[in-house]
Design a protein around this motif. Structure first.
Motif, PDB file in Angstrom:
ATOM      1  N   ARG B 185       0.801  -1.354  -0.139  1.00 60.89           N
ATOM      2  CA  ARG B 185      -0.124  -0.154  -0.067  1.00 60.89           C
ATOM      3  C   ARG B 185       0.781   1.484  -0.092  1.00 60.89           C
ATOM      4  O   ARG B 185       0.492   2.337  -0.275  1.00 60.89           O
ATOM      5  N   VAL B 186       2.124   1.118   0.265  1.00 61.99           N
ATOM      6  CA  VAL B 186       2.903   2.496   0.363  1.00 61.99           C
ATOM      7  C   VAL B 186       3.992   2.529  -0.482  1.00 61.99           C
ATOM      8  O   VAL B 186       4.218   3.527  -1.247  1.00 61.99           O
ATOM      9  N   PRO B 189       2.904   1.367  -4.873  1.00 59.48           N
ATOM     10  CA  PRO B 189       2.607   2.446  -5.630  1.00 59.48           C
ATOM     11  C   PRO B 189       3.269   3.695  -6.085  1.00 59.48           C
ATOM     12  O   PRO B 189       3.250   4.184  -7.139  1.00 59.48           O
ATOM     13  N   GLN B 190       4.080   3.970  -4.943  1.00 57.38           N
ATOM     14  CA  GLN B 190       5.091   5.016  -5.194  1.00 57.38           C
ATOM     15  C   GLN B 190       6.282   4.633  -6.092  1.00 57.38           C
ATOM     16  O   GLN B 190       7.080   5.532  -6.546  1.00 57.38           O
ATOM     17  N   PRO B 265      -1.617   9.885 -11.418  1.00 55.10           N
ATOM     18  CA  PRO B 265      -1.661  11.309 -11.561  1.00 55.10           C
ATOM     19  C   PRO B 265      -1.508  12.093 -10.544  1.00 55.10           C
ATOM     20  O   PRO B 265      -1.011  13.252 -10.497  1.00 55.10           O
ATOM     21  N   TRP B 266      -1.173  11.656  -9.322  1.00 52.52           N
ATOM     22  CA  TRP B 266      -0.764  12.113  -8.062  1.00 52.52           C
ATOM     23  C   TRP B 266       0.603  12.982  -8.308  1.00 52.52           C
ATOM     24  O   TRP B 266       1.081  13.829  -7.641  1.00 52.52           O
ATOM     25  N   VAL B 269       0.113  16.514  -9.875  1.00 51.21           N
ATOM     26  CA  VAL B 269      -0.455  17.843  -8.979  1.00 51.21           C
ATOM     27  C   VAL B 269       0.276  18.773  -8.822  1.00 51.21           C
ATOM     28  O   VAL B 269       1.308  18.597  -7.983  1.00 51.21           O
ATOM     29  N   PRO B 270      -0.003  19.993  -9.008  1.00 47.45           N
ATOM     30  CA  PRO B 270       0.657  21.431  -8.638  1.00 47.45           C
ATOM     31  C   PRO B 270       0.928  21.266  -7.142  1.00 47.45           C
ATOM     32  O   PRO B 270       0.063  20.980  -6.268  1.00 47.45           O
ATOM     33  N   LYS B 271       1.920  21.916  -6.753  1.00 48.51           N
ATOM     34  CA  LYS B 271       2.251  22.155  -5.356  1.00 48.51           C
ATOM     35  C   LYS B 271       1.175  23.206  -4.819  1.00 48.51           C
ATOM     36  O   LYS B 271       0.971  24.225  -5.431  1.00 48.51           O
ATOM     37  N   GLY B 272       0.884  22.922  -3.485  1.00 51.64           N
ATOM     38  CA  GLY B 272      -0.135  23.908  -2.988  1.00 51.64           C
ATOM     39  C   GLY B 272       0.439  24.941  -2.451  1.00 51.64           C
ATOM     40  O   GLY B 272       1.875  24.950  -2.520  1.00 51.64           O
TER      41      GLY B 272
END
Lengths: 256, 274
Positions: B185-186, B189-190, B265-266, B269-272
Protein backbone atom coordinates in the motif's frame (compact mmCIF):
# COMPACT_ATOMS: atom_id res chain seq x y z
CA UNK A 1 -6.55 4.52 32.18
CA UNK A 2 -3.21 4.23 30.45
CA UNK A 3 -0.31 5.75 32.30
CA UNK A 4 3.23 5.90 31.04
CA UNK A 5 6.15 5.16 33.30
CA UNK A 6 9.75 5.74 32.26
CA UNK A 7 12.39 4.42 34.61
CA UNK A 8 16.07 5.40 34.47
CA UNK A 9 16.18 5.63 30.72
CA UNK A 10 19.59 6.01 29.03
CA UNK A 11 20.44 6.33 25.39
CA UNK A 12 24.08 5.95 24.34
CA UNK A 13 25.80 5.51 21.01
CA UNK A 14 29.16 4.05 21.97
CA UNK A 15 30.83 6.73 24.09
CA UNK A 16 28.36 9.33 23.00
CA UNK A 17 25.73 9.74 25.71
CA UNK A 18 22.60 11.41 24.39
CA UNK A 19 20.15 10.95 27.22
CA UNK A 20 20.99 10.10 30.78
CA UNK A 21 18.87 8.77 33.57
CA UNK A 22 15.42 9.95 32.58
CA UNK A 23 12.63 8.99 34.91
CA UNK A 24 9.17 10.40 34.53
CA UNK A 25 5.67 9.25 35.11
CA UNK A 26 2.85 10.52 32.93
CA UNK A 27 -0.84 10.18 33.66
CA UNK A 28 -3.32 9.49 30.91
CA UNK A 29 -4.63 12.64 29.28
CA UNK A 30 -1.67 14.88 30.02
CA UNK A 31 -0.53 17.25 27.27
CA UNK A 32 3.22 17.35 27.53
CA UNK A 33 5.36 19.78 25.61
CA UNK A 34 9.08 19.16 25.16
CA UNK A 35 11.49 22.03 24.68
CA UNK A 36 15.25 22.39 24.64
CA UNK A 37 18.18 23.56 22.55
CA UNK A 38 18.69 21.63 19.32
CA UNK A 39 20.74 18.50 19.77
CA UNK A 40 19.75 18.11 23.40
CA UNK A 41 17.97 14.83 22.99
CA UNK A 42 14.31 15.76 22.79
CA UNK A 43 13.97 14.16 19.37
CA UNK A 44 15.79 11.06 20.62
CA UNK A 45 13.38 10.99 23.52
CA UNK A 46 10.42 11.09 21.13
CA UNK A 47 12.00 8.33 19.01
CA UNK A 48 12.28 6.17 22.12
CA UNK A 49 8.61 6.74 22.87
CA UNK A 50 7.74 5.95 19.26
CA UNK A 51 9.80 2.79 19.27
CA UNK A 52 12.16 3.56 16.40
CA UNK A 53 15.09 3.85 18.81
CA UNK A 54 15.76 1.41 21.62
CA UNK A 55 16.90 2.62 25.02
CA UNK A 56 20.37 1.44 26.07
CA UNK A 57 19.22 1.08 29.66
CA UNK A 58 16.02 1.54 31.59
CA UNK A 59 12.37 0.71 31.14
CA UNK A 60 9.40 2.21 29.34
CA UNK A 61 6.06 0.99 30.60
CA UNK A 62 2.58 1.64 29.25
CA UNK A 63 0.09 0.51 31.93
CA UNK A 64 2.81 -1.53 33.56
CA UNK A 65 3.66 -3.38 30.36
CA UNK A 66 6.86 -2.65 28.40
CA UNK A 67 6.36 -0.61 25.24
CA UNK A 68 7.23 -2.46 22.04
CA UNK A 69 10.51 -1.44 20.44
CA UNK A 70 8.91 -0.88 17.04
CA UNK A 71 6.14 1.51 16.04
CA UNK A 72 2.60 0.24 16.56
CA UNK A 73 -0.96 1.48 16.48
CA UNK A 74 -0.98 2.51 20.14
CA UNK A 75 1.29 5.43 19.35
CA UNK A 76 0.21 7.89 16.66
CA UNK A 77 2.74 10.28 15.14
CA UNK A 78 2.69 13.54 13.23
CA UNK A 79 6.05 14.63 11.83
CA UNK A 80 6.93 18.07 10.58
CA UNK A 81 6.95 16.72 7.00
CA UNK A 82 6.21 13.53 5.03
CA UNK A 83 3.51 12.38 7.42
CA UNK A 84 0.94 11.78 4.69
CA UNK A 85 1.04 9.53 1.64
CA UNK A 86 1.38 11.49 -1.62
CA UNK A 87 -0.16 8.75 -3.78
CA UNK A 88 -3.44 8.66 -1.86
CA UNK A 89 -6.04 11.39 -1.80
CA UNK A 90 -7.24 12.93 1.45
CA UNK A 91 -9.93 10.42 2.33
CA UNK A 92 -7.84 7.43 1.25
CA UNK A 93 -5.07 8.67 3.52
CA UNK A 94 -7.43 8.62 6.48
CA UNK A 95 -9.10 5.31 5.56
CA UNK A 96 -5.76 3.55 5.32
CA UNK A 97 -5.42 2.87 9.05
CA UNK A 98 -8.73 0.99 9.20
CA UNK A 99 -8.06 -0.82 5.95
CA UNK A 100 -4.80 -2.20 7.35
CA UNK A 101 -6.75 -3.65 10.25
CA UNK A 102 -9.64 -5.15 8.27
CA UNK A 103 -7.72 -6.53 5.30
CA UNK A 104 -4.44 -8.14 6.35
CA UNK A 105 -3.71 -9.50 2.88
CA UNK A 106 -4.54 -6.64 0.54
CA UNK A 107 -4.65 -3.70 2.94
CA UNK A 108 -7.64 -2.62 0.88
CA UNK A 109 -11.38 -2.95 1.48
CA UNK A 110 -14.38 -3.15 -0.82
CA UNK A 111 -18.17 -2.84 -0.72
CA UNK A 112 -19.98 -2.44 2.59
CA UNK A 113 -16.85 -2.46 4.75
CA UNK A 114 -15.34 0.26 2.60
CA UNK A 115 -18.45 2.42 2.85
CA UNK A 116 -18.42 2.13 6.65
CA UNK A 117 -14.77 3.09 6.87
CA UNK A 118 -15.47 5.96 4.52
CA UNK A 119 -18.21 7.30 6.80
CA UNK A 120 -15.89 7.11 9.77
CA UNK A 121 -13.08 8.81 7.84
CA UNK A 122 -15.45 11.55 6.65
CA UNK A 123 -16.49 12.27 10.21
CA UNK A 124 -12.87 12.67 11.27
CA UNK A 125 -12.07 14.85 8.25
CA UNK A 126 -14.99 17.04 9.16
CA UNK A 127 -13.61 17.29 12.68
CA UNK A 128 -10.28 18.65 11.42
CA UNK A 129 -11.94 20.87 8.81
CA UNK A 130 -10.95 19.06 5.63
CA UNK A 131 -14.42 18.03 4.47
CA UNK A 132 -14.11 20.20 1.35
CA UNK A 133 -10.85 18.61 0.20
CA UNK A 134 -11.80 14.95 0.38
CA UNK A 135 -10.64 14.08 -3.13
CA UNK A 136 -7.53 16.22 -3.32
CA UNK A 137 -4.04 14.81 -3.28
CA UNK A 138 -1.69 16.00 -0.49
CA UNK A 139 0.42 17.99 -2.95
CA UNK A 140 -2.67 20.11 -3.68
CA UNK A 141 -3.02 21.01 0.01
CA UNK A 142 -1.33 23.85 1.87
CA UNK A 143 1.15 23.01 4.63
CA UNK A 144 -1.45 23.58 7.35
CA UNK A 145 -4.01 21.38 5.61
CA UNK A 146 -1.41 18.62 5.19
CA UNK A 147 -0.81 18.68 8.96
CA UNK A 148 -4.56 18.57 9.60
CA UNK A 149 -4.66 15.52 7.38
CA UNK A 150 -1.75 13.92 9.23
CA UNK A 151 -3.60 14.43 12.52
CA UNK A 152 -6.84 13.01 11.12
CA UNK A 153 -4.94 10.03 9.79
CA UNK A 154 -3.48 9.27 13.22
CA UNK A 155 -6.81 9.78 15.02
CA UNK A 156 -8.64 7.04 13.13
CA UNK A 157 -6.64 4.44 15.08
CA UNK A 158 -7.62 5.91 18.48
CA UNK A 159 -4.03 5.73 19.74
CA UNK A 160 -3.30 5.94 23.48
CA UNK A 161 -0.48 8.37 22.84
CA UNK A 162 -0.15 11.01 20.16
CA UNK A 163 3.40 12.10 19.40
CA UNK A 164 3.92 15.41 17.61
CA UNK A 165 7.40 16.22 16.30
CA UNK A 166 7.43 19.99 15.74
CA UNK A 167 4.20 19.59 13.81
CA UNK A 168 3.63 23.31 13.28
CA UNK A 169 7.25 24.38 12.89
CA UNK A 170 6.96 24.99 9.16
CA UNK A 171 3.67 26.90 9.26
CA UNK A 172 2.88 30.60 9.10
CA UNK A 173 2.00 32.21 12.47
CA UNK A 174 -1.67 32.73 11.60
CA UNK A 175 -2.16 29.15 10.51
CA UNK A 176 -0.21 28.00 13.54
CA UNK A 177 -2.78 29.65 15.82
CA UNK A 178 -5.59 27.78 14.04
CA UNK A 179 -3.70 24.54 14.47
CA UNK A 180 -3.20 25.21 18.20
CA UNK A 181 -6.92 25.58 18.60
CA UNK A 182 -7.54 22.40 16.65
CA UNK A 183 -5.12 20.30 18.63
CA UNK A 184 -6.41 21.64 21.97
CA UNK A 185 -10.02 20.91 20.97
CA UNK A 186 -9.13 17.40 19.89
CA UNK A 187 -7.16 16.82 23.04
CA UNK A 188 -10.10 17.94 25.19
CA UNK A 189 -12.57 15.75 23.29
CA UNK A 190 -10.50 12.59 23.16
CA UNK A 191 -8.49 12.96 26.38
CA UNK A 192 -5.59 11.45 24.52
CA UNK A 193 -2.07 11.71 25.98
CA UNK A 194 0.02 14.05 23.84
CA UNK A 195 3.77 14.56 23.68
CA UNK A 196 4.74 17.49 21.52
CA UNK A 197 8.20 18.76 20.63
CA UNK A 198 8.39 22.46 19.95
CA UNK A 199 11.17 24.99 19.66
CA UNK A 200 8.78 27.74 20.60
CA UNK A 201 8.63 28.14 24.38
CA UNK A 202 5.47 30.23 24.14
CA UNK A 203 3.79 27.45 22.19
CA UNK A 204 4.97 24.99 24.83
CA UNK A 205 3.38 26.99 27.66
CA UNK A 206 0.25 27.82 25.72
CA UNK A 207 -0.60 24.28 24.70
CA UNK A 208 0.59 21.88 27.35
CA UNK A 209 -0.46 20.93 30.83
CA UNK A 210 3.13 20.09 31.61
CA UNK A 211 6.40 21.32 30.17
CA UNK A 212 9.60 19.29 30.05
CA UNK A 213 12.89 21.05 29.37
CA UNK A 214 15.78 18.96 28.07
CA UNK A 215 19.30 20.09 28.83
CA UNK A 216 22.67 18.89 30.07
CA UNK A 217 23.43 19.35 33.76
CA UNK A 218 27.14 18.89 33.31
CA UNK A 219 29.38 19.66 30.38
CA UNK A 220 32.95 18.46 30.01
CA UNK A 221 34.52 20.97 27.60
CA UNK A 222 37.09 18.43 26.45
CA UNK A 223 34.52 15.71 25.88
CA UNK A 224 31.21 17.33 25.05
CA UNK A 225 29.49 13.97 24.62
CA UNK A 226 30.65 12.60 27.96
CA UNK A 227 27.44 13.66 29.68
CA UNK A 228 23.97 13.29 28.23
CA UNK A 229 20.93 15.51 28.44
CA UNK A 230 18.16 14.91 30.87
CA UNK A 231 14.98 16.60 31.99
CA UNK A 232 16.12 19.75 33.79
CA UNK A 233 12.69 21.26 34.39
CA UNK A 234 9.41 19.43 34.76
CA UNK A 235 6.84 22.14 35.25
CA UNK A 236 3.08 21.93 35.54
CA UNK A 237 1.95 24.71 33.24
CA UNK A 238 0.17 27.54 35.01
CA UNK A 239 2.47 28.09 37.99
CA UNK A 240 5.66 29.35 36.51
CA UNK A 241 7.41 32.39 37.89
CA UNK A 242 9.27 34.79 35.65
CA UNK A 243 12.68 33.80 36.87
CA UNK A 244 12.25 30.17 35.86
CA UNK A 245 11.00 31.33 32.48
CA UNK A 246 14.12 33.40 31.91
CA UNK A 247 16.30 30.50 32.94
CA UNK A 248 14.59 28.11 30.53
CA UNK A 249 14.81 30.61 27.70
CA UNK A 250 18.52 31.04 28.20
CA UNK A 251 19.06 27.27 28.33
CA UNK A 252 17.24 26.90 25.00
CA UNK A 253 19.28 29.60 23.31
CA UNK A 254 22.57 28.25 24.57
CA UNK A 255 25.31 27.53 22.06
CA UNK A 256 26.04 23.90 21.44
CA UNK B 1 16.85 44.25 -27.13
CA UNK B 2 17.03 41.95 -24.12
CA UNK B 3 20.19 40.05 -23.30
CA UNK B 4 20.50 36.66 -25.02
CA UNK B 5 20.19 34.85 -21.73
CA UNK B 6 16.78 36.44 -21.17
CA UNK B 7 15.27 35.73 -24.57
CA UNK B 8 12.89 32.79 -24.70
CA UNK B 9 11.35 31.30 -27.85
CA UNK B 10 7.55 31.02 -28.00
CA UNK B 11 5.84 27.74 -28.77
CA UNK B 12 6.09 27.98 -32.53
CA UNK B 13 9.62 29.32 -32.36
CA UNK B 14 10.64 26.45 -30.14
CA UNK B 15 9.43 23.86 -32.66
CA UNK B 16 11.06 25.72 -35.52
CA UNK B 17 14.38 26.03 -33.70
CA UNK B 18 14.24 22.33 -32.87
CA UNK B 19 13.64 21.42 -36.51
CA UNK B 20 16.49 23.48 -37.93
CA UNK B 21 19.30 20.99 -37.19
CA UNK B 22 17.29 18.13 -38.71
CA UNK B 23 16.56 20.13 -41.87
CA UNK B 24 20.17 21.24 -42.12
CA UNK B 25 21.37 17.68 -41.74
CA UNK B 26 18.96 16.39 -44.37
CA UNK B 27 19.99 19.16 -46.76
CA UNK B 28 23.64 18.38 -46.19
CA UNK B 29 22.99 14.70 -46.92
CA UNK B 30 21.08 15.42 -50.14
CA UNK B 31 23.82 17.75 -51.30
CA UNK B 32 26.66 15.35 -50.51
CA UNK B 33 24.80 12.41 -51.99
CA UNK B 34 24.14 14.41 -55.16
CA UNK B 35 27.84 15.36 -55.46
CA UNK B 36 28.99 11.77 -54.98
CA UNK B 37 26.49 10.36 -57.48
CA UNK B 38 27.56 12.99 -60.01
CA UNK B 39 31.10 11.61 -59.85
CA UNK B 40 30.11 7.93 -59.76
CA UNK B 41 26.51 7.01 -60.45
CA UNK B 42 27.00 3.53 -58.91
CA UNK B 43 28.09 4.96 -55.56
CA UNK B 44 26.40 2.96 -52.77
CA UNK B 45 27.57 4.91 -49.76
CA UNK B 46 25.11 7.78 -49.97
CA UNK B 47 22.12 6.72 -52.03
CA UNK B 48 19.75 9.39 -53.30
CA UNK B 49 16.51 9.94 -51.40
CA UNK B 50 14.56 8.47 -54.31
CA UNK B 51 16.60 5.26 -54.13
CA UNK B 52 15.93 5.07 -50.40
CA UNK B 53 12.20 5.59 -50.90
CA UNK B 54 12.19 2.82 -53.52
CA UNK B 55 14.01 0.45 -51.20
CA UNK B 56 11.69 1.24 -48.30
CA UNK B 57 8.57 0.71 -50.36
CA UNK B 58 9.98 -2.60 -51.54
CA UNK B 59 10.77 -3.70 -47.99
CA UNK B 60 7.61 -2.37 -46.42
CA UNK B 61 4.84 -2.60 -48.95
CA UNK B 62 5.72 -5.49 -51.29
CA UNK B 63 5.68 -9.11 -50.14
CA UNK B 64 9.09 -10.74 -50.32
CA UNK B 65 9.51 -12.92 -53.40
CA UNK B 66 11.13 -15.67 -51.34
CA UNK B 67 8.85 -15.91 -48.31
CA UNK B 68 5.77 -13.86 -49.27
CA UNK B 69 6.13 -11.78 -46.09
CA UNK B 70 6.30 -8.03 -45.78
CA UNK B 71 9.91 -7.97 -44.58
CA UNK B 72 9.94 -4.70 -42.70
CA UNK B 73 6.76 -5.67 -40.86
CA UNK B 74 7.96 -9.16 -39.94
CA UNK B 75 11.35 -7.75 -38.88
CA UNK B 76 9.64 -5.15 -36.70
CA UNK B 77 7.26 -7.67 -35.12
CA UNK B 78 10.08 -10.10 -34.39
CA UNK B 79 12.27 -7.45 -32.80
CA UNK B 80 9.52 -5.78 -30.82
CA UNK B 81 8.28 -9.14 -29.52
CA UNK B 82 11.75 -10.01 -28.22
CA UNK B 83 12.21 -6.56 -26.75
CA UNK B 84 8.74 -6.50 -25.22
CA UNK B 85 9.01 -9.90 -23.55
CA UNK B 86 12.48 -9.13 -22.24
CA UNK B 87 11.54 -5.71 -20.87
CA UNK B 88 8.43 -7.12 -19.14
CA UNK B 89 10.43 -9.92 -17.52
CA UNK B 90 13.12 -7.47 -16.39
CA UNK B 91 10.56 -5.04 -15.01
CA UNK B 92 8.80 -7.75 -13.04
CA UNK B 93 12.02 -9.20 -11.59
CA UNK B 94 13.43 -5.82 -10.66
CA UNK B 95 10.15 -4.70 -9.11
CA UNK B 96 10.02 -7.71 -6.83
CA UNK B 97 13.72 -7.93 -5.98
CA UNK B 98 14.21 -4.16 -5.83
CA UNK B 99 11.33 -3.55 -3.43
CA UNK B 100 12.18 -6.50 -1.20
CA UNK B 101 15.87 -5.62 -0.94
CA UNK B 102 15.01 -1.95 -0.52
CA UNK B 103 12.75 -2.42 2.48
CA UNK B 104 13.92 -5.66 4.16
CA UNK B 105 17.42 -5.06 5.55
CA UNK B 106 18.29 -8.74 5.90
CA UNK B 107 17.37 -9.52 2.29
CA UNK B 108 19.36 -6.50 1.19
CA UNK B 109 22.41 -7.75 3.05
CA UNK B 110 22.08 -11.11 1.38
CA UNK B 111 21.14 -10.18 -2.19
CA UNK B 112 22.71 -6.80 -2.90
CA UNK B 113 26.32 -8.09 -3.27
CA UNK B 114 25.18 -10.68 -5.83
CA UNK B 115 23.25 -8.14 -7.85
CA UNK B 116 26.16 -5.71 -7.79
CA UNK B 117 28.53 -8.43 -8.96
CA UNK B 118 26.24 -9.58 -11.75
CA UNK B 119 25.74 -6.00 -12.88
CA UNK B 120 29.50 -5.71 -13.44
CA UNK B 121 29.64 -8.65 -15.87
CA UNK B 122 29.56 -7.30 -19.44
CA UNK B 123 26.44 -9.02 -20.82
CA UNK B 124 27.89 -9.42 -24.33
CA UNK B 125 30.79 -11.38 -22.85
CA UNK B 126 28.39 -14.08 -21.70
CA UNK B 127 26.40 -14.14 -24.93
CA UNK B 128 28.30 -17.25 -26.10
CA UNK B 129 27.36 -18.96 -22.83
CA UNK B 130 23.72 -18.07 -23.42
CA UNK B 131 23.90 -19.50 -26.95
CA UNK B 132 25.43 -22.70 -25.58
CA UNK B 133 22.86 -23.08 -22.81
CA UNK B 134 19.70 -21.82 -24.48
CA UNK B 135 20.51 -22.58 -28.10
CA UNK B 136 20.34 -20.13 -30.95
CA UNK B 137 16.59 -19.53 -30.66
CA UNK B 138 14.53 -16.79 -29.06
CA UNK B 139 15.34 -17.64 -25.46
CA UNK B 140 19.01 -16.70 -25.64
CA UNK B 141 18.25 -13.32 -27.23
CA UNK B 142 15.64 -12.52 -24.60
CA UNK B 143 17.97 -13.71 -21.86
CA UNK B 144 20.71 -11.38 -23.11
CA UNK B 145 18.45 -8.35 -22.84
CA UNK B 146 17.14 -9.47 -19.45
CA UNK B 147 20.65 -10.02 -18.10
CA UNK B 148 21.74 -6.75 -19.60
CA UNK B 149 19.17 -4.45 -18.05
CA UNK B 150 17.83 -6.21 -14.96
CA UNK B 151 20.78 -5.58 -12.59
CA UNK B 152 20.59 -1.86 -13.30
CA UNK B 153 16.82 -1.86 -12.81
CA UNK B 154 17.07 -3.80 -9.54
CA UNK B 155 19.69 -1.45 -8.14
CA UNK B 156 17.75 1.61 -9.22
CA UNK B 157 14.50 0.30 -7.72
CA UNK B 158 16.25 -0.59 -4.47
CA UNK B 159 17.73 2.91 -4.21
CA UNK B 160 14.36 4.53 -4.94
CA UNK B 161 12.74 2.47 -2.19
CA UNK B 162 15.46 3.47 0.26
CA UNK B 163 14.98 7.10 -0.75
CA UNK B 164 11.33 7.12 0.32
CA UNK B 165 11.07 9.29 3.45
CA UNK B 166 11.50 7.17 6.56
CA UNK B 167 8.66 9.14 8.15
CA UNK B 168 6.21 7.57 5.72
CA UNK B 169 7.23 4.03 6.56
CA UNK B 170 7.03 4.79 10.28
CA UNK B 171 3.66 6.47 9.88
CA UNK B 172 2.28 3.38 8.12
CA UNK B 173 3.45 1.23 11.02
CA UNK B 174 1.74 3.49 13.54
CA UNK B 175 -1.43 2.95 11.51
CA UNK B 176 -1.08 -0.76 12.19
CA UNK B 177 0.50 -1.94 8.94
CA UNK B 178 2.57 -5.11 8.85
CA UNK B 179 5.58 -5.45 6.52
CA UNK B 180 3.52 -6.83 3.65
CA UNK B 181 0.93 -4.06 3.91
CA UNK B 182 3.67 -1.43 3.94
CA UNK B 183 5.00 -2.96 0.73
CA UNK B 184 1.74 -3.15 -1.21
CA UNK B 185 0.00 0.00 0.00
CA UNK B 186 2.86 2.42 0.59
CA UNK B 187 5.91 1.34 -1.39
CA UNK B 188 4.59 -0.37 -4.51
CA UNK B 189 2.34 2.46 -5.72
CA UNK B 190 5.08 5.04 -5.17
CA UNK B 191 7.76 2.94 -6.83
CA UNK B 192 5.88 1.99 -10.01
CA UNK B 193 6.24 5.42 -11.68
CA UNK B 194 9.91 5.44 -10.76
CA UNK B 195 10.36 1.99 -12.27
CA UNK B 196 8.80 3.27 -15.49
CA UNK B 197 11.32 6.12 -15.53
CA UNK B 198 14.15 3.64 -15.04
CA UNK B 199 12.74 1.47 -17.83
CA UNK B 200 12.78 4.46 -20.17
CA UNK B 201 16.44 4.98 -19.38
CA UNK B 202 17.29 1.32 -19.91
CA UNK B 203 15.52 1.05 -23.27
CA UNK B 204 18.67 2.26 -25.03
CA UNK B 205 20.71 -0.63 -23.64
CA UNK B 206 17.86 -3.03 -24.33
CA UNK B 207 17.96 -2.09 -28.03
CA UNK B 208 21.73 -2.44 -28.05
CA UNK B 209 21.57 -5.99 -26.71
CA UNK B 210 18.70 -6.87 -29.03
CA UNK B 211 20.52 -5.78 -32.16
CA UNK B 212 23.75 -7.42 -31.03
CA UNK B 213 22.00 -10.74 -30.47
CA UNK B 214 20.10 -10.49 -33.75
CA UNK B 215 23.26 -9.65 -35.66
CA UNK B 216 24.93 -12.81 -34.50
CA UNK B 217 22.18 -15.36 -34.77
CA UNK B 218 18.75 -14.81 -36.22
CA UNK B 219 16.61 -15.25 -39.28
CA UNK B 220 14.53 -12.14 -38.93
CA UNK B 221 14.50 -8.91 -36.97
CA UNK B 222 15.60 -5.33 -37.51
CA UNK B 223 19.16 -5.98 -36.36
CA UNK B 224 19.40 -9.13 -38.42
CA UNK B 225 18.31 -7.27 -41.59
CA UNK B 226 20.82 -4.46 -41.13
CA UNK B 227 23.69 -6.87 -40.71
CA UNK B 228 22.45 -9.05 -43.58
CA UNK B 229 22.28 -6.30 -46.18
CA UNK B 230 25.60 -4.89 -44.98
CA UNK B 231 27.21 -7.57 -47.17
CA UNK B 232 25.80 -5.82 -50.25
CA UNK B 233 26.60 -2.34 -48.93
CA UNK B 234 22.86 -1.64 -49.11
CA UNK B 235 22.90 1.75 -47.47
CA UNK B 236 19.49 2.38 -49.05
CA UNK B 237 18.07 -0.21 -46.61
CA UNK B 238 20.36 0.30 -43.64
CA UNK B 239 19.74 4.05 -43.35
CA UNK B 240 15.92 3.86 -43.29
CA UNK B 241 16.10 0.90 -40.89
CA UNK B 242 18.21 2.95 -38.50
CA UNK B 243 15.73 5.81 -38.76
CA UNK B 244 12.86 3.36 -38.18
CA UNK B 245 14.54 1.91 -35.08
CA UNK B 246 15.02 5.43 -33.76
CA UNK B 247 11.36 6.20 -34.34
CA UNK B 248 10.31 3.01 -32.57
CA UNK B 249 12.58 3.78 -29.62
CA UNK B 250 11.20 7.30 -29.43
CA UNK B 251 7.62 6.02 -29.57
CA UNK B 252 8.24 3.53 -26.75
CA UNK B 253 9.75 6.24 -24.59
CA UNK B 254 6.83 8.54 -25.32
CA UNK B 255 4.23 5.86 -24.57
CA UNK B 256 5.88 4.95 -21.26
CA UNK B 257 5.92 8.59 -20.24
CA UNK B 258 2.24 8.99 -21.12
CA UNK B 259 1.40 5.77 -19.30
CA UNK B 260 3.13 6.94 -16.15
CA UNK B 261 1.31 10.25 -16.19
CA UNK B 262 -2.13 8.81 -16.79
CA UNK B 263 -1.89 5.90 -14.35
CA UNK B 264 -0.25 7.86 -11.52
CA UNK B 265 -1.90 11.28 -11.68
CA UNK B 266 -0.79 12.22 -8.17
CA UNK B 267 2.75 12.84 -9.40
CA UNK B 268 1.73 15.81 -11.49
CA UNK B 269 -0.56 17.71 -9.20
CA UNK B 270 0.77 21.23 -8.70
CA UNK B 271 2.24 22.16 -5.34
CA UNK B 272 -0.15 23.85 -2.94
CA UNK B 273 0.53 27.30 -1.56
CA UNK B 274 2.65 27.60 1.61
Amino acid sequence: MESIELKHLWKEYGNNIVLEDISISVKSGEFITLVGASGCGKTTFLKLLLGIETASRGQMLLDGKPLKDEPDKHRGIVFQRYSVFPHLNVIENVMLGEEFELSPLLGRTFGKKRREIRQHALAILKRVGLEDSVHKYPSELSGGMQQRLAIAQALIKNPSILLLDEPFGALDPGIRADMHKLILDIWEETKITIFMITHDLKEGFHLGTRLLVFDKYRIDPHQPNRYGATITYDIPVGNTDNRTLTEITSSMLKEE
Amino acid sequence: MKRLINQYPNRKGKILLGLIPFILFLGLYVFASHERLAVNENDKLMPALTTIVDAVSKMAFEPSKRTGEYLMLSDTTASLTRLGIAVCISALISLIVGILTGIIPKLRASISPVVTTVSLIPPLAILPILFIIFGLGEVSKIMLIVLGITPFLIRDTQLRVMELPEEMIIKAQTLGANSWQVIIRVILPQILPKLIDALRLSLGSAWLFLIAAEAISSTEGLGYRIFLVRRYLSMDIILPYVVWITILAFAMDYLLRKLSRSVFPWQLVPKGEG
